[in-house]
Design an enzyme around this catalytic site. Sequence first.
Site, PDB file in Angstrom:
ATOM      1  N   HIS A 428       0.852  -1.184   0.000  1.00  0.00           N
ATOM      2  CA  HIS A 428       0.000   0.000   0.000  1.00  0.00           C
ATOM      3  C   HIS A 428       0.892   1.239   0.000  1.00  0.00           C
ATOM      4  CE1 HIS A 428       1.194  -0.509   4.159  1.00  0.00           C
ATOM      5  NE2 HIS A 428       0.878   0.761   4.379  1.00  0.00           N
ATOM      6  N   ASP A 430       0.956   5.349   1.825  1.00  0.00           N
ATOM      7  CA  ASP A 430       0.446   5.952   3.062  1.00  0.00           C
ATOM      8  C   ASP A 430      -0.490   7.131   2.864  1.00  0.00           C
ATOM      9  OD1 ASP A 430       1.665   4.111   4.655  1.00  0.00           O
ATOM     10  OD2 ASP A 430       3.397   5.344   5.157  1.00  0.00           O
ATOM     11  N   HIS A 500       4.717  -0.017  -0.235  1.00  0.00           N
ATOM     12  CA  HIS A 500       5.464  -0.839   0.711  1.00  0.00           C
ATOM     13  C   HIS A 500       4.531  -1.777   1.459  1.00  0.00           C
ATOM     14  CE1 HIS A 500       4.102   2.761   2.876  1.00  0.00           C
ATOM     15  NE2 HIS A 500       4.036   1.991   3.949  1.00  0.00           N
ATOM     16  N   ARG A 510       6.463  -9.243  16.149  1.00  0.00           N
ATOM     17  CA  ARG A 510       7.193  -8.161  15.471  1.00  0.00           C
ATOM     18  C   ARG A 510       6.688  -6.815  15.977  1.00  0.00           C
ATOM     19  NH1 ARG A 510       6.447  -4.621  11.162  1.00  0.00           N
ATOM     20  NH2 ARG A 510       8.136  -4.444   9.638  1.00  0.00           N
TER      21      ARG A 510
END
Length: 556
Positions: A428, A430, A500, A510
Site C-alpha cells: 500500500h 500511506d 510498501h 514483530r
Amino acid sequence: MRRDTDRDRRVCDHERSLPSEAGLDPKIPDTLLSLNQLEEAADAAHTFFMANPEHMEMQQDIENYKTMAGKVHLVDREAKPHMENYSAGVKHYDQEEYVLAIESLERALRGYYTADVECRVMCEGPQRFEEYEYLEYKADLYEAIADHYMQILVCQHECVRELATRPGRLSPIENYLPLHYDYLQFAYYRVGEYVKALECAQSYLLFHPDDEAVLENADYYKSLLEEAVDPETIKPREEAAKFLRRHKLESDLLQTGAAGLGFAYTEPSYWSRSGARQDEHRVPSGVNSELADGPALSLGKKPAPKMDRELREGGSLLYSNVKFIYNSQQLNGTQRVLLDNVISEEECRELRRVANGIMLAGDGYRGKTSPHTPNEKFEGATVLKALKVRFAPLSNPRGSAGGSATLWAASAHSGQQEKRNDLSHPIHADNCLLDPEASECWKEPPAYTFRDYSALLYINTDFEGGEFIFTEMDAKTVTASIKPKCGRMISFSSGGENPHGVKAVTKGQRCAVALWFTLDPLYRELERIQADEVIATLDQEHLGANDLNINPKDEL
C-alpha cells in the site's frame, strides 16, 4: 525534515485500515456464498476488490472463494471494457510487446468513443430542480428550455471525466484520452509504421499543440516517410478532431449560458499533462538507435510518480550516534533513507516492556484481531494510554516519535507457517489508494491524503519473517527489502512513489514504531494535543523540562 506538525503512531506492525467500500456492497459475496453460488461469490468479491484495492480483508477472502469455487479466472462485473483494453495496452507497451499494445489501444479507442455516445445519451432526461423548489420555479418558456439544455450539456461535457474514472474511484486518470495517442505514436514508430505514428502524434497535438517532445517526434516521423508520401497529407485522426471540436463548442456554449442565465460554471482542466508519460514516449536526440539511423527509447526503470514536494537529500546527521546505512539510490527508489542506532538497546527493551503491559487485541483495528491476515494476531495501545502509564519512553531527547502514538504488535499464530504466501501487511501507500492494475495511486478519501513523510523504527529482532519491503506500483516487483532490528529506522515520502508492505511474520512477535508526518497544521490530531498536555503537566508537576530532557521544538 521540517516538522511544523506531525501525525504519528507507535506501532508493532503498521497502520490501521479504513476501507472505502465503493461500488459493489462487500456483503454480497457472503450472501451469494450462503446461497451456494460459489462462482458468483468469487466474482462479486473480485468486483468489490477491483474498486477497493485497499480493502485488506476482501483480498484474503478472494483466495478462499476461488479455492471453494475452483475458479481461476475472475470477472469484474463493473469493469469498463475500454479501460480494460487500455490497461492491457499499457502492460504490453511496458513489456515492449508493441504489436499487442497497438491492438489493445486501438480497441480501447474504439470502445471509448462508443462509451462516449452511450454516456451522452444517459444525460437526456427530465429537468432537475436542485437549486430551487419546483412549485416556485418562475422561468418563462425560453428560460426553462435553456436551463434544461444547460443541465444536459453539463452532464454530457462531464462524460470526459466519467469515462476516465475507474469504478470506485473519485478522480479520473489524468490526460486519459490523449494518452492513447501518445502510446500509439511511439508503438507504431517501434514497429516501423511511420505514417500511423505521425497520424497519432498529430492527434495528440490536437490536445496539446505546444508539446515540444511530441512536436519533435512528429518532425522525425516526417523524415522517415517514403519520398512518395507527402507529410502534409498526413492529418490527425478524424474521430479525435471531431471529438475535440465538439468539446470546445460545448465549453463555449456553457460559458455563454452561464453568463446569460446567471449560474456558476468553471471549465475544468480535462487534459492536464501531469498525467502524461512523455519521458517514455519521446524520441530522444543524440542516442544510438536500435533501428537504422533512428533514435531509441530508453527502456530502463520507469520514472517515479510526480512528487507533491521536492526534498533535497544529503547533509550531516543531527545526532552523532545515529548511523547512516542507505540512501534513495541504494534503496532503488525515491526519497528513502535507512538509519541504524536511532534508539539504544535499553530503550528498545523499555518500549517492549511498556507495550506488553498495556496492549489490547485489535486496538487500532476497530477491534479486529486479524485485520490483514488470519495467520497473525494484532494488538495495540494508544500513545496517550502509554504516556499515562509511563512517561519515560517519551523523554528521548532525539524526539523521534513526538507526541501522538500507538503501540501495536503482530504475532504469528502457532502451527504451520513455513508455506505462507500472504503478507503481514499488504502492499500500500500511506497517503493515497494504490491501484496496481492502473499503475495509479488515487489521492482521495479514505486515504490519509495529508501525510507527507513516513518512518518505521524497529524495536526488536527476536522473530522470524516480517521483512519490510518496497515495491514498484505493480505491488509485485520488490525493489528493496529491510530486515528489522532494534534501533533501525526506514524513512520515506508517503505517496505512490513508495509502495510498501510487510512480509509474513512466521514466528514470534514483530514490533515497530511507525510515524507519519504532515506539513499541514490543520491535521494536528487530538491524540497528539492531549499527549502534549500530559507532557506539559509532567514538566510542571514533577521534574521540569530540563530534567525530562525534552526538546520543546520536537513537540511543536
